[in-house]
Design a protein around this motif. Structure first.
Motif, PDB file in Angstrom:
ATOM      1  N   ASP A 131       0.842  -1.202   0.000  1.00 34.34           N
ATOM      2  CA  ASP A 131       0.000   0.000   0.000  1.00 34.34           C
ATOM      3  C   ASP A 131       0.877   1.252   0.000  1.00 34.34           C
ATOM      4  O   ASP A 131       1.796   1.388   0.815  1.00 34.34           O
ATOM      5  N   THR A 132       0.595   2.151  -0.909  1.00 35.63           N
ATOM      6  CA  THR A 132       1.370   3.387  -1.005  1.00 35.63           C
ATOM      7  C   THR A 132       0.661   4.561  -0.361  1.00 35.63           C
ATOM      8  O   THR A 132       1.144   5.691  -0.452  1.00 35.63           O
ATOM      9  N   LYS A 133      -0.485   4.325   0.276  1.00 30.26           N
ATOM     10  CA  LYS A 133      -1.206   5.419   0.924  1.00 30.26           C
ATOM     11  C   LYS A 133      -0.677   5.653   2.327  1.00 30.26           C
ATOM     12  O   LYS A 133      -0.136   4.764   2.965  1.00 30.26           O
ATOM     13  N   LEU A 134      -0.876   6.867   2.792  1.00 27.98           N
ATOM     14  CA  LEU A 134      -0.418   7.244   4.122  1.00 27.98           C
ATOM     15  C   LEU A 134      -1.506   6.889   5.128  1.00 27.98           C
ATOM     16  O   LEU A 134      -2.651   7.314   4.977  1.00 27.98           O
ATOM     17  N   HIS A 135      -1.131   6.115   6.144  1.00 27.19           N
ATOM     18  CA  HIS A 135      -2.110   5.683   7.129  1.00 27.19           C
ATOM     19  C   HIS A 135      -1.737   6.063   8.557  1.00 27.19           C
ATOM     20  O   HIS A 135      -2.593   5.985   9.434  1.00 27.19           O
TER      21      HIS A 135
ATOM     22  N   THR B 188       7.322  25.732   6.960  1.00 28.56           N
ATOM     23  CA  THR B 188       6.111  25.306   6.259  1.00 28.56           C
ATOM     24  C   THR B 188       5.629  24.000   6.873  1.00 28.56           C
ATOM     25  O   THR B 188       6.426  23.085   7.126  1.00 28.56           O
ATOM     26  N   LEU B 189       4.335  23.936   7.106  1.00 26.53           N
ATOM     27  CA  LEU B 189       3.712  22.737   7.647  1.00 26.53           C
ATOM     28  C   LEU B 189       2.892  22.089   6.541  1.00 26.53           C
ATOM     29  O   LEU B 189       2.008  22.714   5.962  1.00 26.53           O
ATOM     30  N   LEU B 190       3.178  20.812   6.247  1.00 25.00           N
ATOM     31  CA  LEU B 190       2.495  20.090   5.180  1.00 25.00           C
ATOM     32  C   LEU B 190       1.508  19.107   5.800  1.00 25.00           C
ATOM     33  O   LEU B 190       1.870  18.305   6.656  1.00 25.00           O
ATOM     34  N   ILE B 191       0.248  19.165   5.339  1.00 26.47           N
ATOM     35  CA  ILE B 191      -0.812  18.303   5.869  1.00 26.47           C
ATOM     36  C   ILE B 191      -1.154  17.247   4.829  1.00 26.47           C
ATOM     37  O   ILE B 191      -1.342  17.559   3.650  1.00 26.47           O
ATOM     38  N   ALA B 192      -1.239  16.006   5.258  1.00 23.27           N
ATOM     39  CA  ALA B 192      -1.608  14.890   4.386  1.00 23.27           C
ATOM     40  C   ALA B 192      -2.833  14.199   4.965  1.00 23.27           C
ATOM     41  O   ALA B 192      -2.992  14.095   6.186  1.00 23.27           O
TER      42      ALA B 192
ATOM     43  N   ARG C 186      -1.205   9.569  -1.076  1.00 27.57           N
ATOM     44  CA  ARG C 186      -0.184   8.552  -1.340  1.00 27.57           C
ATOM     45  C   ARG C 186       1.195   9.080  -0.940  1.00 27.57           C
ATOM     46  O   ARG C 186       1.445  10.284  -0.979  1.00 27.57           O
ATOM     47  N   LEU C 187       2.056   8.154  -0.563  1.00 23.56           N
ATOM     48  CA  LEU C 187       3.378   8.550  -0.085  1.00 23.56           C
ATOM     49  C   LEU C 187       4.199   9.227  -1.173  1.00 23.56           C
ATOM     50  O   LEU C 187       4.958  10.163  -0.884  1.00 23.56           O
ATOM     51  N   ASN C 188       4.043   8.770  -2.419  1.00 20.03           N
ATOM     52  CA  ASN C 188       4.803   9.442  -3.490  1.00 20.03           C
ATOM     53  C   ASN C 188       4.313  10.856  -3.710  1.00 20.03           C
ATOM     54  O   ASN C 188       5.081  11.733  -4.115  1.00 20.03           O
ATOM     55  N   ALA C 189       3.014  11.127  -3.410  1.00 24.88           N
ATOM     56  CA  ALA C 189       2.508  12.498  -3.501  1.00 24.88           C
ATOM     57  C   ALA C 189       3.120  13.366  -2.404  1.00 24.88           C
ATOM     58  O   ALA C 189       3.432  14.539  -2.635  1.00 24.88           O
ATOM     59  N   VAL C 190       3.286  12.803  -1.202  1.00 28.92           N
ATOM     60  CA  VAL C 190       3.938  13.548  -0.115  1.00 28.92           C
ATOM     61  C   VAL C 190       5.372  13.887  -0.498  1.00 28.92           C
ATOM     62  O   VAL C 190       5.835  15.029  -0.305  1.00 28.92           O
TER      63      VAL C 190
END
Length: 505
Positions: free
Chosen positions: A230-234, A424-428, A434-438
């Motif tokens: 799975d490549t999604k962030l959980h 900068t604070l990045l929200i996922a 997906r992790l590659n998007a992060v």
């Protein structure tokens, strides 16, 4: 993987685990229903040692596998009520000397004892047949010896007389062996008969339990494989997989964001009731305080990886949390495409801007810039030198300047304003991003000169052990406190809508 991470992985794939456990449970039930139980019974046979039988001139072969012959098997089935229930009959040397253990397997609890005893009888009968055959051979030898014996020559022929005496001695010895063999005990007998049967197949309860456990094991293995693929962030552990810093998880974001749209109390963090979301906002504020190097006029940009995250709502609550901790905070809406930040903070009435162009909000120590509007493309507008100068002026009049921005991967706006900020604070979004998007979003921010502190995970789930709200007992029967009233500063006859203004004065 730590035990806590493993447990989180199991909880994430709980429905897969439950489904496969039920499949295994059902498979065990089906196997228990389809399979026929098998029973076993044993008989122990004791035979006379072949060395002992040599004194009778008898030889036998106590090989236990003689019962495997087709003839013996058919006789065993014939002795049973239902010969089709017989599964197997086997024999092995026993632990005691000169013993054979015969075990029968059948699907009938009664017939299996019959089969074991019949197999013992057939084995004994086979040894008895060998014994009798050996005695018959001796009798034939004695008869042949007697026929070949010459007539007694008497004393006239000493040589013939000696030969006669020798043959007669052989005959008498052989006759003695035959006589002794005929009265000797049987060469084999039953030492222990089969009087009980035991279940030798797997019990149904064990089948069902093994099926359920096997299903659960496959479910856990499937969850591990699923997590690996799975490549999604959980979770925060997913952020660590790509080598980035995690600043925590914001709990129950979706429900609180929807509630703020329906309720006049727009900022949960400004109230006095602690819930999972407000606690996670305050924990994020603490993490940022430990990570950022604060100076007067620090600037923080809050953005998301992709659409679907209420970054304006999160920015407003984070800015309010900093303001409630005693800092002078100015918040600016940098999302000129879909602005939501100003509506969350705007008090009733028409506030009057101060010389810096900011207006008060419902939260003490928190001011905001009036809603922005520009005929230019927002990315072009935010890249102008005038905007940067204006942001520098705002930073000079506050302890902290907080600015939200559109998602990084859909517009260049976030990358542009991140270059102006100290952090900068990045929200996922949990379960969506997906992790590659992060990784791509962080690469764009850094390429533009931004300084991302890390990634925070926005979750719609309640994280942690304390899920219930915890309010002040002194507030019983009262509405949630949302800061001091600022109505005296506004024109009470004005509406709450404000004219759009440019960022530049």
């Amino acid at each position: 993987m730590t035990l806590r991470e493993f447990w989180g992985l199991v909880l994430f794939s709980k429905w897969l685990l439950v489904a496969l456990t039920f499949v295994g449970f059902g498979g065990g039930l089906f196997y228990a229903w389809w399979s026929v139980p098998t029973y076993s019974a044993q008989t122990v046979v004791r035979y006379t040692s072949p060395d002992e039988l040599l004194k009778y001139g008898v030889t036998i072969n106590p090989d236990p596998y003689v019962i495997q012959s087709t003839t013996v098997q058919n006789k065993i089935k014939a002795a049973m009520v239902d010969g089709r229930s017989l599964r197997e009959v086997k024999a092995d040397e026993g632990e005691a000397p000169n013993t054979v253990v015969i075990t029968a397997y059948a699907t009938s609890r009664t017939d299996v004892r019959t089969a074991a005893n019949a197999a013992a009888s057939e084995y004994i009968a086979e040894l008895k047949r060998q014994y009798d055959d050996s005695v018959t051979i001796q009798q034939a030898q004695a008869a042949e010896l007697l026929r070949s014996m010459p007539v007694d020559p008497g004393v006239d022929d000493p040589a013939a007389s000696a030969e006669y005496d020798a043959l007669m001695a052989q005959y008498r010895a052989l006759s003695s062996q035959i006589a002794a063999a005929k009265v000797a005990p049987d060469p084999a007998s039953v030492r222990t008969a089969a009087v009980k049967s035991t279940l030798s197949s797997i019990p149904s309860a064990v089948m069902v339990a093994v099926g359920a456990l096997l299903g659960a094991f496959i479910g856990v293995a499937g969850a591990v494989v699923r997590n690996a693929l799975d490549t999604k962030l959980h979770s925060t552990a997913s952020v660590a997989r790509i080598g980035e810093t995690s600043l925590g998880v914001l709990s129950d974001v979706g429900r609180n964001a929807r509630a703020s749209e329906e309720d006049n109390e727009r900022l949960p963090v400004a109230g006095r009731t602690a819930n999972a979301f407000t606690q996670s906002i305050r924990e994020l504020r603490t993490a940022l305080q430990a990570t950022m190097t604060y100076t007067d006029g620090s600037m923080l940009v809050v953005t998301s990886v992709e659409p679907g995250v209420p970054s304006g709502f999160i920015t407003a609550n984070l800015a309010a949390s900093f303001a409630l901790s005693g800092r002078r905070v100015i918040v600016v809406s940098g999302d000129l495409r879909q602005p939501t930040l100003n509506l969350l903070l705007m008090p009733d009435g028409r506030p009057r801007p101060d010389p810096s162009g900011t207006v008060p909000t419902r939260v003490p120590n928190l001011r905001q810039v009036l809603p922005l509007h520009t005929p230019l493309d927002p990315a072009d507008y935010l890249a102008t030198a005038q905007v940067r100068e204006r942001l520098d002026d705002l930073r000079a009049s506050a302890d902290l300047l907080v600015m939200d921005a559109p998602p990084v991967l859909v517009a260049a706006d976030a990358a542009i304003v991140s270059a102006y900020a100290d952090a900068t604070l990045l929200i996922a979004a949990e379960g969506t991003t997906r992790l590659n998007a992060v990784e791509e979003a962080l690469t764009r921010l850094r390429a533009a000169g931004g300084r991302p502190l890390g990634v925070v995970v926005a979750s719609d789930q309640v994280r942690g052990g304390y899920q219930a709200e915890y309010s002040y007992s002194s507030d019983a029967g009262h509405t949630t406190w949302s800061g001091p009233s600022l109505s005296s500063q506004y024109d009470s006859t004005a509406t709450s809508s404000l004219p759009a203004q440019h960022l530049l004065p």
